[in-house]
Motif scaffolding. Structure first.
Motif, PDB file in Angstrom:
ATOM      1  N   THR A 157       0.924  -1.202  -0.235  1.00 34.97           N
ATOM      2  CA  THR A 157      -0.065   0.056   0.057  1.00 34.97           C
ATOM      3  C   THR A 157       0.745   1.152   0.010  1.00 34.97           C
ATOM      4  OG1 THR A 157      -1.961   0.914   1.148  1.00 34.97           O
ATOM      5  CG2 THR A 157      -0.378  -0.111   2.405  1.00 34.97           C
ATOM      6  N   SER A 158       0.548   2.199  -0.875  1.00 34.58           N
ATOM      7  CA  SER A 158       1.560   3.576  -1.196  1.00 34.58           C
ATOM      8  C   SER A 158       0.603   4.547  -1.124  1.00 34.58           C
ATOM      9  CB  SER A 158       1.894   3.133  -2.484  1.00 34.58           C
ATOM     10  OG  SER A 158       2.741   4.073  -2.820  1.00 34.58           O
ATOM     11  N   ALA A 162      -3.021   7.452   4.938  1.00 31.15           N
ATOM     12  CA  ALA A 162      -3.420   8.811   5.247  1.00 31.15           C
ATOM     13  C   ALA A 162      -4.262   9.713   4.464  1.00 31.15           C
ATOM     14  CB  ALA A 162      -1.872   9.338   5.247  1.00 31.15           C
ATOM     15  N   THR A 163      -4.502   9.193   3.368  1.00 27.98           N
ATOM     16  CA  THR A 163      -5.570  10.086   2.563  1.00 27.98           C
ATOM     17  C   THR A 163      -7.099   9.989   3.033  1.00 27.98           C
ATOM     18  OG1 THR A 163      -5.837   8.705   0.600  1.00 27.98           O
ATOM     19  CG2 THR A 163      -3.789  10.051   0.651  1.00 27.98           C
ATOM     20  N   ALA A 164      -7.128   8.674   3.454  1.00 27.07           N
ATOM     21  CA  ALA A 164      -8.519   8.352   3.844  1.00 27.07           C
ATOM     22  C   ALA A 164      -8.979   8.593   5.452  1.00 27.07           C
ATOM     23  CB  ALA A 164      -8.362   6.553   3.826  1.00 27.07           C
ATOM     24  N   ALA A 165      -7.927   8.400   6.340  1.00 31.49           N
ATOM     25  CA  ALA A 165      -8.252   8.669   7.725  1.00 31.49           C
ATOM     26  C   ALA A 165      -8.203  10.251   8.075  1.00 31.49           C
ATOM     27  CB  ALA A 165      -6.943   8.063   8.379  1.00 31.49           C
ATOM     28  N   LEU A 188       3.312  -6.958   5.007  1.00 32.47           N
ATOM     29  CA  LEU A 188       2.912  -5.569   4.635  1.00 32.47           C
ATOM     30  C   LEU A 188       3.963  -4.924   4.115  1.00 32.47           C
ATOM     31  CD1 LEU A 188       0.595  -3.438   4.565  1.00 32.47           C
ATOM     32  CD2 LEU A 188       1.525  -2.845   6.741  1.00 32.47           C
ATOM     33  N   VAL A 189       4.014  -4.251   2.776  1.00 35.75           N
ATOM     34  CA  VAL A 189       4.944  -3.311   2.576  1.00 35.75           C
ATOM     35  C   VAL A 189       4.363  -2.097   2.232  1.00 35.75           C
ATOM     36  CG1 VAL A 189       6.696  -2.662   0.788  1.00 35.75           C
ATOM     37  CG2 VAL A 189       6.403  -4.911   1.143  1.00 35.75           C
ATOM     38  N   MET A 190       4.789  -0.748   2.962  1.00 35.85           N
ATOM     39  CA  MET A 190       3.814   0.334   2.986  1.00 35.85           C
ATOM     40  C   MET A 190       4.889   1.431   2.834  1.00 35.85           C
ATOM     41  SD  MET A 190       1.009   1.605   5.727  1.00 35.85           S
ATOM     42  CE  MET A 190       2.275   1.721   7.360  1.00 35.85           C
ATOM     43  N   ARG A 191       4.653   2.164   2.004  1.00 39.65           N
ATOM     44  CA  ARG A 191       5.093   3.732   1.818  1.00 39.65           C
ATOM     45  C   ARG A 191       4.130   4.863   2.127  1.00 39.65           C
ATOM     46  NH1 ARG A 191       7.130   3.035  -4.337  1.00 39.65           N
ATOM     47  NH2 ARG A 191       5.147   3.133  -5.492  1.00 39.65           N
ATOM     48  N   ASP A 192       4.616   5.718   2.882  1.00 40.18           N
ATOM     49  CA  ASP A 192       3.806   6.761   3.138  1.00 40.18           C
ATOM     50  C   ASP A 192       4.611   8.308   3.606  1.00 40.18           C
ATOM     51  OD1 ASP A 192       1.205   8.157   3.204  1.00 40.18           O
ATOM     52  OD2 ASP A 192       0.456   6.475   4.279  1.00 40.18           O
ATOM     53  N   THR A 193       3.915   9.008   3.721  1.00 42.07           N
ATOM     54  CA  THR A 193       4.436  10.386   3.948  1.00 42.07           C
ATOM     55  C   THR A 193       4.258  10.828   5.638  1.00 42.07           C
ATOM     56  OG1 THR A 193       4.275  11.168   1.821  1.00 42.07           O
ATOM     57  CG2 THR A 193       4.897  12.815   3.352  1.00 42.07           C
ATOM     58  N   SER A 246       8.854  14.260   5.014  1.00 39.71           N
ATOM     59  CA  SER A 246       9.406  12.938   5.289  1.00 39.71           C
ATOM     60  C   SER A 246       8.650  11.698   4.801  1.00 39.71           C
ATOM     61  CB  SER A 246       9.804  12.599   6.674  1.00 39.71           C
ATOM     62  OG  SER A 246      10.668  11.517   6.966  1.00 39.71           O
ATOM     63  N   VAL A 247       9.358  11.020   3.816  1.00 36.97           N
ATOM     64  CA  VAL A 247       8.857   9.965   3.152  1.00 36.97           C
ATOM     65  C   VAL A 247       9.613   8.558   3.872  1.00 36.97           C
ATOM     66  CG1 VAL A 247       8.286   8.643   0.879  1.00 36.97           C
ATOM     67  CG2 VAL A 247       8.206  11.225   1.090  1.00 36.97           C
TER      68      VAL A 247
END
Length: 255
Positions: A157-158, A162-165, A188-193, A246-247
């Motif tokens: 998930t990328s 954080a766009t949904a919550a 789980l592989v996750m990338r976010d900001t 930060s990413v």
């Protein structure tokens, strides 16, 4: 004016402009996220062959980095217009975006001797083994609907949750919904900001939940994940608020 959010992605989000502005070039941030997604998705600790790209948007960037052993891939997003971009690419139709620079860069990460041959093989892999494009809703307890009773081996998930919550409590709950798609031992592989509050696509501002790394790791623990590795780096993104952010990219295993 309230930031756009939720179902606004179905009629106010421009997939083509998003791809051009956020994936149309290899800047430092894209190099970081692609490289680390490649590292984690190709990690030998990941087993099985069923892979879900949850909240994929109109982007193939994650799936281009997946190893060819994944032979049952599902891509899911809230917005049908995002899935339509991917469907048209899969069907060989012309879309207003070219993924060649991402294929080329990933081929180099893979150490390909012949970039063109690697790219052709990878395109064939995706067009053969992306089995379904489905709508999803992370706010639901069954985010893929009741038809998906078989768990996935890996969820990618990328820049999605954080766009949904709209709150940390929702973020925790939505991550538990995603966790329900994995069995014990799944990855789980996750990338976010981190620290982002909004981003702009075609002069429209979309909500983004401001997160700290403590928030993310607490939510992962709450969803029964153990973080195996996490990499983060600071970047400047002019279409984001604030532009200095930060990413991170992480690999976690469900207990």
């Amino acid at each position: 004016m309230a930031l756009l959010h939720g179902t606004d992605y179905c009629d106010k989000f421009s997939p083509e402009i998003f791809l051009k502005d956020f994936w149309g070039y290899l800047d430092d941030q894209n190099i970081f996220t692609i490289s680390n997604a490649y590292i984690f998705l190709n990690d030998e600790r990941l087993t099985g062959h069923r892979l879900l790209d949850f909240g994929c948007g109109p982007s193939l960037s994650g799936m281009i980095t997946t190893p060819e052993r994944f032979s049952d891939i599902v891509m899911a997003d809230l917005a049908p217009s995002n899935l339509d971009i991917i469907r048209r690419w899969m069907d060989g139709e012309k879309i207003n975006f070219n993924w060649d620079h991402i294929f080329r860069f990933t081929a180099e990460l893979a150490g390909a001797k012949d970039v063109s041959e690697w790219t052709e093989r990878k395109i064939g892999h995706l067009k053969t083994f992306v089995k379904k494009l489905v709508t999803c809703d992370v706010t639901k307890e069954l985010p893929l609907g009741p038809d998906y009773v078989e768990a996935f081996d890996v969820v990618f998930t990328s820049f999605c949750l954080a766009t949904a919550a709209k709150s940390i409590a929702e973020y925790k709950q939505f991550l538990k919904h995603v966790a329900s798609l994995l069995p014990s031992g799944g990855h789980l592989v996750m990338r976010d900001t981190l620290n982002l509050t909004a981003y702009t696509v075609h002069n429209k501002k979309f909500h983004f939940l401001k997160l700290s790394m403590v928030d993310v790791k607490d939510a992962l623990c709450n969803a029964q994940f153990e973080v195996l590795e996490c990499k983060s780096e600071n970047f400047s993104m002019p279409l984001c608020e604030p532009p200095e952010l930060s990413v991170f990219v992480l690999l976690a295993r469900k207990a």
